[in-house]
Design a protein around this motif. Structure first.
Motif, mmCIF file in Angstrom:
data_model
loop_
_atom_site.group_PDB
_atom_site.id
_atom_site.type_symbol
_atom_site.label_atom_id
_atom_site.label_comp_id
_atom_site.label_asym_id
_atom_site.label_seq_id
_atom_site.Cartn_x
_atom_site.Cartn_y
_atom_site.Cartn_z
ATOM 1 N N TYR A 29 -4.877 -3.323 -14.517
ATOM 2 C CA TYR A 29 -5.618 -4.445 -15.076
ATOM 3 C C TYR A 29 -4.767 -5.202 -16.095
ATOM 4 O O TYR A 29 -4.653 -6.429 -16.031
ATOM 5 N N ARG A 47 -10.477 -8.795 -10.812
ATOM 6 C CA ARG A 47 -11.895 -8.504 -10.555
ATOM 7 C C ARG A 47 -12.095 -7.057 -10.096
ATOM 8 O O ARG A 47 -13.019 -6.377 -10.537
ATOM 9 N N LYS A 50 -11.630 -4.672 -13.028
ATOM 10 C CA LYS A 50 -12.804 -4.739 -13.908
ATOM 11 C C LYS A 50 -13.963 -3.954 -13.296
ATOM 12 O O LYS A 50 -14.653 -3.207 -13.993
#
Length: 95
Positions: A29, A47, A50
């Protein structure tokens, strides 16, 4: 939000052909966030990471999406790979 380890770490090329190992979803990330650009693959990697961090998807799902992003950007270290800058260098024919 827990840092979830990958079953097998990913390695990406950084700088001048130095590999960096990403062991967890947080590592991937942070790398994707810090990467210059705004491609659909990068957004998908962010995305997915997350989603893994909040438990909506497995860490290995995020790993796969991140690997696709890194492969598209030619920075994923594959087995036996040489750094992109070296691999794409053309010999000079100038005298």
């Amino acid at each position: 939000m827990l840092s979830k380890p990958f079953e097998k770490p990913l390695r990406v090329w950084v700088g001048l052909g130095f590999p960096r190992q990403l062991n967890t979803v947080v590592d991937a990330y942070q790398f994707a966030i810090d990467w210059c650009g705004n491609s659909p693959e990068q957004k998908a990697a962010i995305r997915a990471c997350k989603a893994a961090l909040v438990g909506d998807v497995e860490a290995e799902t995020a790993r796969g999406v991140f690997a696709a992003f890194a492969r598209k950007k030619d920075i994923l270290v594959e087995d036996g790979a040489i750094p992109p800058a070296i691999g794409k260098a053309q010999p000079s024919h100038h005298r």
